[in-house]
Design a protein around this motif. Structure first.
Motif, PDB file in Angstrom:
ATOM      1  N   GLY A 251       6.829  50.793   9.797  1.00  0.00           N
ATOM      2  CA  GLY A 251       5.426  50.632   9.444  1.00  0.00           C
ATOM      3  C   GLY A 251       4.923  49.216   9.479  1.00  0.00           C
ATOM      4  N   GLY A 252       5.811  48.247   9.685  1.00  0.00           N
ATOM      5  CA  GLY A 252       5.369  46.867   9.804  1.00  0.00           C
ATOM      6  C   GLY A 252       5.238  46.124   8.492  1.00  0.00           C
ATOM      7  N   SER A 253       5.588  46.749   7.351  1.00  0.00           N
ATOM      8  CA  SER A 253       5.509  46.033   6.082  1.00  0.00           C
ATOM      9  C   SER A 253       6.792  45.260   5.784  1.00  0.00           C
ATOM     10  N   LEU A 254       7.787  45.388   6.660  1.00  0.00           N
ATOM     11  CA  LEU A 254       8.983  44.556   6.617  1.00  0.00           C
ATOM     12  C   LEU A 254       9.261  44.145   8.053  1.00  0.00           C
ATOM     13  N   ARG A 255       9.311  42.854   8.319  1.00  0.00           N
ATOM     14  CA  ARG A 255       9.500  42.370   9.679  1.00  0.00           C
ATOM     15  C   ARG A 255      10.607  41.330   9.710  1.00  0.00           C
ATOM     16  N   THR A 256      11.386  41.369  10.744  1.00  0.00           N
ATOM     17  CA  THR A 256      12.519  40.465  10.852  1.00  0.00           C
ATOM     18  C   THR A 256      12.047  39.069  11.238  1.00  0.00           C
ATOM     19  N   VAL A 257      12.578  38.085  10.536  1.00  0.00           N
ATOM     20  CA  VAL A 257      12.371  36.682  10.896  1.00  0.00           C
ATOM     21  C   VAL A 257      13.533  36.213  11.754  1.00  0.00           C
ATOM     22  N   SER A 258      14.735  36.586  11.344  1.00  0.00           N
ATOM     23  CA  SER A 258      15.931  36.249  12.114  1.00  0.00           C
ATOM     24  C   SER A 258      17.001  37.266  11.761  1.00  0.00           C
ATOM     25  N   ALA A 259      17.314  38.148  12.735  1.00  0.00           N
ATOM     26  CA  ALA A 259      18.330  39.169  12.507  1.00  0.00           C
ATOM     27  C   ALA A 259      19.734  38.640  12.762  1.00  0.00           C
ATOM     28  N   HIS A 260      19.835  37.488  13.386  1.00  0.00           N
ATOM     29  CA  HIS A 260      21.117  36.840  13.634  1.00  0.00           C
ATOM     30  C   HIS A 260      20.912  35.364  13.346  1.00  0.00           C
ATOM     31  N   THR A 261      21.954  34.578  13.421  1.00  0.00           N
ATOM     32  CA  THR A 261      21.810  33.180  13.044  1.00  0.00           C
ATOM     33  C   THR A 261      20.935  32.441  14.044  1.00  0.00           C
ATOM     34  N   VAL A 262      20.275  31.401  13.557  1.00  0.00           N
ATOM     35  CA  VAL A 262      19.417  30.594  14.416  1.00  0.00           C
ATOM     36  C   VAL A 262      20.241  29.943  15.524  1.00  0.00           C
ATOM     37  N   VAL A 263      21.468  29.555  15.210  1.00  0.00           N
ATOM     38  CA  VAL A 263      22.337  28.955  16.226  1.00  0.00           C
ATOM     39  C   VAL A 263      22.683  29.988  17.289  1.00  0.00           C
ATOM     40  N   ASP A 264      22.947  31.243  16.884  1.00  0.00           N
ATOM     41  CA  ASP A 264      23.152  32.303  17.876  1.00  0.00           C
ATOM     42  C   ASP A 264      21.960  32.385  18.812  1.00  0.00           C
ATOM     43  N   GLY A 265      20.766  32.335  18.242  1.00  0.00           N
ATOM     44  CA  GLY A 265      19.564  32.407  19.063  1.00  0.00           C
ATOM     45  C   GLY A 265      19.447  31.240  20.015  1.00  0.00           C
ATOM     46  N   ALA A 266      19.800  30.030  19.548  1.00  0.00           N
ATOM     47  CA  ALA A 266      19.726  28.850  20.414  1.00  0.00           C
ATOM     48  C   ALA A 266      20.735  28.941  21.550  1.00  0.00           C
ATOM     49  N   LEU A 267      21.947  29.425  21.252  1.00  0.00           N
ATOM     50  CA  LEU A 267      22.950  29.584  22.302  1.00  0.00           C
ATOM     51  C   LEU A 267      22.592  30.733  23.241  1.00  0.00           C
ATOM     52  N   ASP A 268      21.979  31.796  22.701  1.00  0.00           N
ATOM     53  CA  ASP A 268      21.501  32.866  23.571  1.00  0.00           C
ATOM     54  C   ASP A 268      20.454  32.332  24.543  1.00  0.00           C
ATOM     55  N   ALA A 269      19.615  31.404  24.070  1.00  0.00           N
ATOM     56  CA  ALA A 269      18.614  30.800  24.954  1.00  0.00           C
ATOM     57  C   ALA A 269      19.290  29.991  26.061  1.00  0.00           C
ATOM     58  N   VAL A 270      20.396  29.330  25.726  1.00  0.00           N
ATOM     59  CA  VAL A 270      21.176  28.636  26.757  1.00  0.00           C
ATOM     60  C   VAL A 270      21.688  29.648  27.781  1.00  0.00           C
ATOM     61  N   ALA A 271      22.197  30.778  27.269  1.00  0.00           N
ATOM     62  CA  ALA A 271      22.692  31.825  28.185  1.00  0.00           C
ATOM     63  C   ALA A 271      21.563  32.350  29.063  1.00  0.00           C
ATOM     64  N   ARG A 272      20.356  32.498  28.499  1.00  0.00           N
ATOM     65  CA  ARG A 272      19.240  33.008  29.307  1.00  0.00           C
ATOM     66  C   ARG A 272      18.862  32.032  30.413  1.00  0.00           C
ATOM     67  N   VAL A 273      18.949  30.731  30.126  1.00  0.00           N
ATOM     68  CA  VAL A 273      18.717  29.743  31.178  1.00  0.00           C
ATOM     69  C   VAL A 273      19.730  29.946  32.298  1.00  0.00           C
ATOM     70  N   ALA A 274      20.994  30.133  31.921  1.00  0.00           N
ATOM     71  CA  ALA A 274      22.034  30.340  32.934  1.00  0.00           C
ATOM     72  C   ALA A 274      21.800  31.634  33.701  1.00  0.00           C
ATOM     73  N   TRP A 275      21.363  32.689  32.997  1.00  0.00           N
ATOM     74  CA  TRP A 275      21.074  33.950  33.679  1.00  0.00           C
ATOM     75  C   TRP A 275      19.927  33.774  34.668  1.00  0.00           C
ATOM     76  N   ARG A 276      18.859  33.074  34.244  1.00  0.00           N
ATOM     77  CA  ARG A 276      17.719  32.882  35.148  1.00  0.00           C
ATOM     78  C   ARG A 276      18.141  32.094  36.388  1.00  0.00           C
ATOM     79  N   ASN A 277      19.006  31.099  36.190  1.00  0.00           N
ATOM     80  CA  ASN A 277      19.490  30.330  37.338  1.00  0.00           C
ATOM     81  C   ASN A 277      20.396  31.154  38.239  1.00  0.00           C
TER      82      ASN A 277
END
Length: 684
Positions: A656-682
């Motif tokens: 219903g949207g009255s509870l929303r995730t801010v970070s379901a995993h660690t922020v560092v996981d997200g930053a490293l996932d972003a590194v992986a996405r750069v590698a995937w795009r390349n």
């Protein structure tokens, strides 16, 4: 979220799931119309035959795909609502992927990019309205994003019993049609929101791509895999890292060479810090100089690649809008120490228990407890973090030990700040464990009571009572019994007596014992802290039923009796000790949870941060504990205060949207996932 918008937001997500069948039907029609022609036009004989076969098999499987797609879409919606990390496109998954999986995920990413480009205008307009309905705080984090639909399509294709060559062509050609169909769905949802009075509070905003790193990189998935597997170090066997696991792994000259290089880096770091103290460096020119100085110290391919990963990771962390400015600045300032560490320990970022990664993870995760820098407790948190960063920058040590010291110091400071909160959380966990254990046993007891011969003709009110509060009473008595009694408290016998007392054919034999039965019922309900007013309501209902059963007359219409709880029940004291948040009351069946089937599971794991809509607005909480059987969840805030809710309540609030995730995993996981996405795009 505006109260009138919560049901609308929920209905919008439901509508998207309901329309999933029509979405796929349009994709199938378009793909099946185009694939034979493309096969005939292909100059590659092998590809021509493969594509023609894929089209034929797709037509044969169309009905099965249409039946399965809504469930695949619901599963991905649930994953997105809980803040899932997006399947295999994560940093941690890279070492586990074979060549076939790499190729498969490149196809998924290519389809996602094409779909995003095709729907960008429609997505932007829809997201501006969803943001207005949902309220500020998490733009673009809804479950209707294009990548969610692509993942659902990929899930559907992967589950089909066909050859990999067929699946790959299905994904490619169905994905090519998804953009057109999804744009139409977005326009339909947008029109519905506008028709209900939702107006965009700001220009369309969330369709823009994430910020790119400060400079381009040629990093690829294969290079990252080689780094994480240690292959790059093996490529230069004569240059083993001087800070390896064994004491004698490096030669004496190599150790002296490393020390000389570290002294050069220390000099650059000292100059950088002096310059930053004298003149602020918002453009990051000093850090760029340091990066260049560190690159001159590279002796192995793994070192160069590790420095690049650290650079990208820090850039992503420092740009993360969930981190407050003071935390972003602390991360930027920590970069020199991390890059110096990367020269000696190239894979520290991939080892979860490495002190440097733990320091980054715990500092950034804890900082999410505060939504703004003026919130109580943030100044103390930021001060301790700043002192730890300063100590790391002042240290000349290279290995992980100095990071462990900084981490231990920070953990000690954090523990001292919330001693009372820790005690309260422990008390809450004990209450919730007791409640889950009793509820699981009560569920089995309710089934046994419903199967008794006397239950066949019992009034619905009595069966609701026995399957609800009385099953909790019997479960509590059995859990507390230490004497091995077959019927502790005599509560099973009381249930049998109650069943007979309300049925005309049996009532006369037990009618004289009504007062004793009432006292037994009252005593049992008190054992689980049942509310006295509710106890009296049940007893009054039984009085009426027993009177008319004895006279063999039909009872009058009684007030509506609630059905046995389908949700986990907590006693009053348990609810108090755990800060229990009850399921919101609903006024009609139309306002009950909207998912056609129940949401397929909850992906939130302890450590996740969420915003919960309270009486005064959005509040920041962290999921700190989940019960062993997943029936109960406990959240805490920055002060250590605990809140708990049931699985059903959590599902309903997510949907219903009255509870929303801010970070379901660690922020560092997200930053490293972003590194992986750069590698995937390349790698596309």
């Amino acid at each position: 979220m505006h109260p009138s918008y919560q049901a609308l937001y929920r209905a919008t997500v439901k509508s998207a799931a309901t329309l999933g069948g029509a979405l796929l039907q349009g994709m199938l029609a378009r793909a099946l119309a185009r694939m034979p022609g493309e096969a005939q036009a292909s100059t590659d004989v092998v590809e021509r035959n493969l594509l023609a076969d894929a089209a034929t098999v797709l037509a044969d499987h169309s009905a099965a795909l249409l039946d399965s797609f809504p469930q695949a879409l619901l599963a991905e919606f649930a994953h997105a609502l809980a803040g899932g990390r997006g399947g295999a496109l994560t940093f941690d998954s890279l070492p586990l992927l074979g060549e076939e999986q790499v190729r498969d995920n490149v196809d998924v990413l290519r389809v996602t990019q094409d779909v995003l480009e095709a729907v960008r205008p429609e997505l932007g307009e829809l997201e501006s309205l969803l943001a207005a309905a949902q309220g500020p705080g998490t733009p673009g984090r809804h479950p209707l994003r294009p990548e969610v639909f692509v993942r659902a399509l990929h899930r559907l294709v992967q589950q089909s019993p066909v050859a990999a060559t067929v699946r790959r062509r299905w994904l490619r050609h169905l994905g090519a049609e998804l953009g057109t169909e999804l744009a139409g769905l977005y326009r339909e949802l947008t029109a519905t929101l506008r028709a209900h009075g939702v107006a965009a509070a700001a220009p369309a905003m969330a369709a823009a791509p994430p910020p790119s790193p400060e400079r381009q990189t040629d990093l690829t998935v294969r290079e990252l895999q080689r780094l994480l597997a240690g292959e790059l170090d093996l490529a230069a066997p004569g240059n083993r890292p001087p800070f390896a696991d064994t004491e004698f792994s490096a030669t004496i000259p190599a150790a002296f060479e490393q020390l000389r290089e570290m002294r050069q880096v220390d000099q650059v770091m000292q100059q950088l810090r002096q310059r930053q103290a004298a003149v602020p460096d918002p453009a990051g020119e000093g850090r760029s100089l340091l990066r260049n100085a560190l690159l001159l110290q590279v002796r192995r391919p793994a070192q160069a690649l590790a420095l690049e990963v650290v650079r990208l990771m820090v850039d992503n962390l420092a740009a993360d809008p969930r981190l407050l400015p003071a935390v972003q600045e602390a991360v930027r300032d920590l970069e020199p120490a991390l890059m110096r560490l990367a020269l000696a320990d190239p894979r520290f970022f991939s080892e979860r228990q490495h002190p440097a990664r733990q320091l980054l993870e715990q500092a950034t995760q804890r900082s999410l407890a505060w939504a703004d820098e003026g919130a109580p407790g943030f100044a103390e948190f930021a001060g301790a973090l700043r002192e730890a960063v300063e100590a790391l920058l002042d240290s000349r040590a290279v290995g992980p030990e100095v990071f462990q010291i900084a981490l231990d110091t920070l953990q000690g400071a954090w523990a001292e700040a919330q001693p009372r909160g820790r005690r309260l959380r422990e008390k809450a966990v004990r209450a919730l464990l007791r409640a889950e254990q009793r509820n699981l046993l009560a569920e089995r007891i309710a089934q046994q009571l419903a199967g008794r011969p006397e239950a066949a003709g019992a009034p619905a009110e009595v069966m609701s009572f026995l399957g609800g509060p009385w099953a909790q009473v019997m479960a509590q008595a059995r859990l507390a019994d230490r004497g091995g009694s077959d019927d502790p408290g005599g509560y099973a016998a009381a249930a049998a007596t109650l069943l007979r007392s309300v049925q005309p054919a049996l009532a006369m034999r037990v009618f004289p014992h009504r007062q004793a039965l009432a006292e037994r019922l009252r005593h049992g309900l008190a054992s689980v802290d049942y509310l006295p007013a509710e106890t009296q309501r049940w007893l009054s209902t039984f009085d009426v039923l027993q009177e008319h059963a004895a006279m063999e007359t039909a009872p009058p219409a009684l007030p509506e009796t609630p059905a046995p709880p389908g949700d986990t029940w907590l006693a009053a004291l348990e609810a108090h000790d755990s800060g229990f948040v009850p399921l919101p009351a609903v006024s009609s069946a139309a306002e009950h949870p909207v998912w056609p089937p129940e949401l397929p599971g909850i992906d939130l794991q302890p450590g996740a941060w969420v915003d919960l809509l309270g009486a005064t607005g959005w509040e920041r909480w962290q999921l700190t504990w989940a019960s062993p059987h997943g029936l109960l969840f406990m959240f805490t805030d920055a002060t250590g205060t605990a809140r708990s809710m049931t699985r059903r309540s959590l599902q309903d609030r997510l949907a219903g949207g009255s509870l929303r995730t801010v970070s379901a995993h660690t922020v560092v996981d997200g930053a490293l996932d972003a590194v992986a996405r750069v590698a995937w795009r390349n790698s596309v």
